[in-house]
Design a protein around this motif. Structure first.
Motif, PDB file in Angstrom:
ATOM      1  N   ALA A  17     -11.143 -21.306  -2.082  1.00 54.00           N
ATOM      2  CA  ALA A  17     -11.765 -20.225  -1.171  1.00 54.00           C
ATOM      3  C   ALA A  17     -11.150 -18.718  -1.203  1.00 54.00           C
ATOM      4  N   ALA A  18     -12.141 -17.719  -1.084  1.00 53.18           N
ATOM      5  CA  ALA A  18     -11.864 -16.606  -1.117  1.00 53.18           C
ATOM      6  C   ALA A  18     -10.558 -16.143  -0.018  1.00 53.18           C
ATOM      7  N   SER A  19     -10.718 -16.639   1.048  1.00 59.78           N
ATOM      8  CA  SER A  19      -9.434 -16.606   1.976  1.00 59.78           C
ATOM      9  C   SER A  19      -8.266 -17.025   1.625  1.00 59.78           C
ATOM     10  N   THR A  20      -8.019 -18.178   0.576  1.00 63.46           N
ATOM     11  CA  THR A  20      -7.186 -18.560   0.086  1.00 63.46           C
ATOM     12  C   THR A  20      -6.495 -17.504  -0.881  1.00 63.46           C
ATOM     13  N   THR A  21      -7.390 -17.065  -1.645  1.00 63.63           N
ATOM     14  CA  THR A  21      -7.061 -15.840  -2.662  1.00 63.63           C
ATOM     15  C   THR A  21      -6.307 -14.823  -2.037  1.00 63.63           C
ATOM     16  N   PHE A  22      -7.167 -14.316  -0.848  1.00 68.01           N
ATOM     17  CA  PHE A  22      -6.774 -13.050  -0.182  1.00 68.01           C
ATOM     18  C   PHE A  22      -5.291 -13.199   0.535  1.00 68.01           C
ATOM     19  N   GLU A  23      -4.848 -14.409   0.932  1.00 67.96           N
ATOM     20  CA  GLU A  23      -3.598 -14.550   1.599  1.00 67.96           C
ATOM     21  C   GLU A  23      -2.603 -14.582   0.733  1.00 67.96           C
ATOM     22  N   TRP A  24      -2.740 -15.436  -0.541  1.00 70.54           N
ATOM     23  CA  TRP A  24      -1.569 -15.445  -1.711  1.00 70.54           C
ATOM     24  C   TRP A  24      -1.597 -14.122  -2.298  1.00 70.54           C
ATOM     25  N   ARG A  25      -2.590 -13.358  -2.536  1.00 62.31           N
ATOM     26  CA  ARG A  25      -2.563 -11.980  -2.983  1.00 62.31           C
ATOM     27  C   ARG A  25      -1.636 -11.147  -2.289  1.00 62.31           C
ATOM     28  N   HIS A  26      -1.746 -10.971  -1.292  1.00 62.25           N
ATOM     29  CA  HIS A  26      -1.189 -10.014  -0.337  1.00 62.25           C
ATOM     30  C   HIS A  26       0.334 -10.695   0.069  1.00 62.25           C
ATOM     31  N   LYS A  27       0.516 -12.080  -0.213  1.00 68.08           N
ATOM     32  CA  LYS A  27       2.042 -12.635  -0.071  1.00 68.08           C
ATOM     33  C   LYS A  27       2.616 -11.913  -1.393  1.00 68.08           C
ATOM     34  N   ILE A  28       1.521 -12.060  -2.361  1.00 70.13           N
ATOM     35  CA  ILE A  28       2.606 -11.797  -4.050  1.00 70.13           C
ATOM     36  C   ILE A  28       2.926 -10.170  -3.786  1.00 70.13           C
ATOM     37  N   LEU A  29       1.679  -9.600  -3.368  1.00 69.55           N
ATOM     38  CA  LEU A  29       1.923  -8.013  -3.523  1.00 69.55           C
ATOM     39  C   LEU A  29       3.055  -7.429  -2.482  1.00 69.55           C
ATOM     40  N   SER A  30       3.124  -8.000  -1.463  1.00 67.80           N
ATOM     41  CA  SER A  30       4.355  -7.551  -0.574  1.00 67.80           C
ATOM     42  C   SER A  30       5.654  -7.793  -1.309  1.00 67.80           C
ATOM     43  N   SER A  31       5.873  -8.601  -2.378  1.00 62.78           N
ATOM     44  CA  SER A  31       7.134  -8.893  -2.907  1.00 62.78           C
ATOM     45  C   SER A  31       7.174  -7.783  -3.868  1.00 62.78           C
ATOM     46  N   LEU A  32       6.341  -7.182  -4.273  1.00 62.76           N
ATOM     47  CA  LEU A  32       6.424  -6.158  -5.492  1.00 62.76           C
ATOM     48  C   LEU A  32       6.751  -4.720  -4.775  1.00 62.76           C
ATOM     49  N   SER A  33       7.169  -4.504  -3.566  1.00 65.47           N
ATOM     50  CA  SER A  33       7.511  -3.148  -2.950  1.00 65.47           C
ATOM     51  C   SER A  33       8.579  -2.574  -3.640  1.00 65.47           C
ATOM     52  N   LYS A  34       9.640  -3.154  -3.872  1.00 65.23           N
ATOM     53  CA  LYS A  34      10.914  -2.847  -4.538  1.00 65.23           C
ATOM     54  C   LYS A  34      10.594  -2.500  -5.938  1.00 65.23           C
ATOM     55  N   VAL A  35       9.758  -3.048  -6.556  1.00 63.08           N
ATOM     56  CA  VAL A  35       9.304  -2.660  -7.977  1.00 63.08           C
ATOM     57  C   VAL A  35       8.858  -1.279  -8.020  1.00 63.08           C
ATOM     58  N   ASN A  36       8.336  -0.675  -6.993  1.00 62.67           N
ATOM     59  CA  ASN A  36       7.550   0.668  -6.995  1.00 62.67           C
ATOM     60  C   ASN A  36       8.418   1.603  -6.488  1.00 62.67           C
ATOM     61  N   LYS A  37       9.911   1.314  -6.495  1.00 62.33           N
ATOM     62  CA  LYS A  37      10.941   2.243  -6.086  1.00 62.33           C
ATOM     63  C   LYS A  37      12.000   2.265  -7.006  1.00 62.33           C
ATOM     64  N   LYS A  38      12.018   2.908  -8.330  1.00 65.53           N
ATOM     65  CA  LYS A  38      13.142   3.009  -9.243  1.00 65.53           C
ATOM     66  C   LYS A  38      13.769   4.591  -9.270  1.00 65.53           C
ATOM     67  N   GLU A  39      14.828   4.612  -9.353  1.00 64.30           N
ATOM     68  CA  GLU A  39      15.406   5.900  -9.470  1.00 64.30           C
ATOM     69  C   GLU A  39      14.984   6.665 -10.831  1.00 64.30           C
TER      70      GLU A  39
END
Length: 212
Positions: A17-39
């Motif tokens: 279901a599209a709702s399943t894809t949406f939920e998992w996508r944002h779980k994964i994306l929230s885990s990438l926040s630290k990757v986007n902040k390197k000195e």
């Protein structure tokens, strides 16, 4: 996600279901926040990018929904119907895109987004935005500025070509989503930044899973 597919196309490909894809996508994306902040190291290029505020997916709007993108009437330049994103990169390929605020950025927004990534050891290159100039002075940075739309290069080493290139690649990448909800914009910026990091990888899916 390594292919940059939309939620619906991902759901079709995975037969879920599209709702399943949406939920998992944002779980994964929230885990990438630290990757986007390197000195950063060495020369740092900085820019502020304006994106239209989007309430995509909001079912409780205080206005009639737009039937098509052209129905939206926005003001030219900086305004309160746009969100500012701070984009910065160094010459080693390290880059970040951070949501700053609605409307025109201020010096404190730069400190809040990339302040912990830049030190006195760095040399800053940017356009002549007053807030960036003020922030650079407060950080006591060597700062080289350019007049927007007139010049993007001062010498072979002092320019903003890399950060402008990131802006252009993001525009092309995000077009496939037909608008990104401002509520989830930072997650999508994290996603794009990570795809930039692994674009030369021979095993992108494995690198993606390992980072998550």
């Amino acid at each position: 996600m390594t292919e940059g597919l939309s939620i619906r196309k991902s759901a079709e490909k995975l037969n879920v279901a599209a709702s399943t894809t949406f939920e998992w996508r944002h779980k994964i994306l929230s885990s990438l926040s630290k990757v986007n902040k390197k000195e950063f190291t060495g020369i740092v290029e900085c820019d502020d990018k304006l994106l239209n505020i989007s309430e995509k997916g909001n079912k409780n709007l205080n206005r009639e929904s737009y039937k098509r993108p052209s129905d939206r009437k926005t003001k030219r330049g900086v305004s309160d119907d746009k969100v500012s994103v701070v984009v910065a990169c160094d010459r080693t390929g390290n880059a970040t895109m951070q949501v700053a605020k609605v409307g025109r950025i201020e010096a404190k927004n730069l400190e809040g987004t990339i302040g912990d990534l830049v030190t006195k050891e760095n040399i800053l290159c940017s356009d002549s935005h007053p807030s960036i100039i003020k922030w650079a002075k407060s950080k006591e940075l060597e700062h080289h500025t350019f007049i927007a739309n007139k010049a993007h290069i001062k010498t072979k080493c002092y320019h903003v070509q890399h950060v402008n290139s990131i802006d252009n690649r993001f525009e092309k990448w995000q077009a496939k989503f037909y608008g990104i909800s401002t509520k989830y914009l930072q997650n999508y910026l994290n996603w794009f930044m990570f795809l930039e990091r692994i674009k030369k990888s021979k095993q992108p899916i494995k690198d993606f899973a390992k980072e998550i």
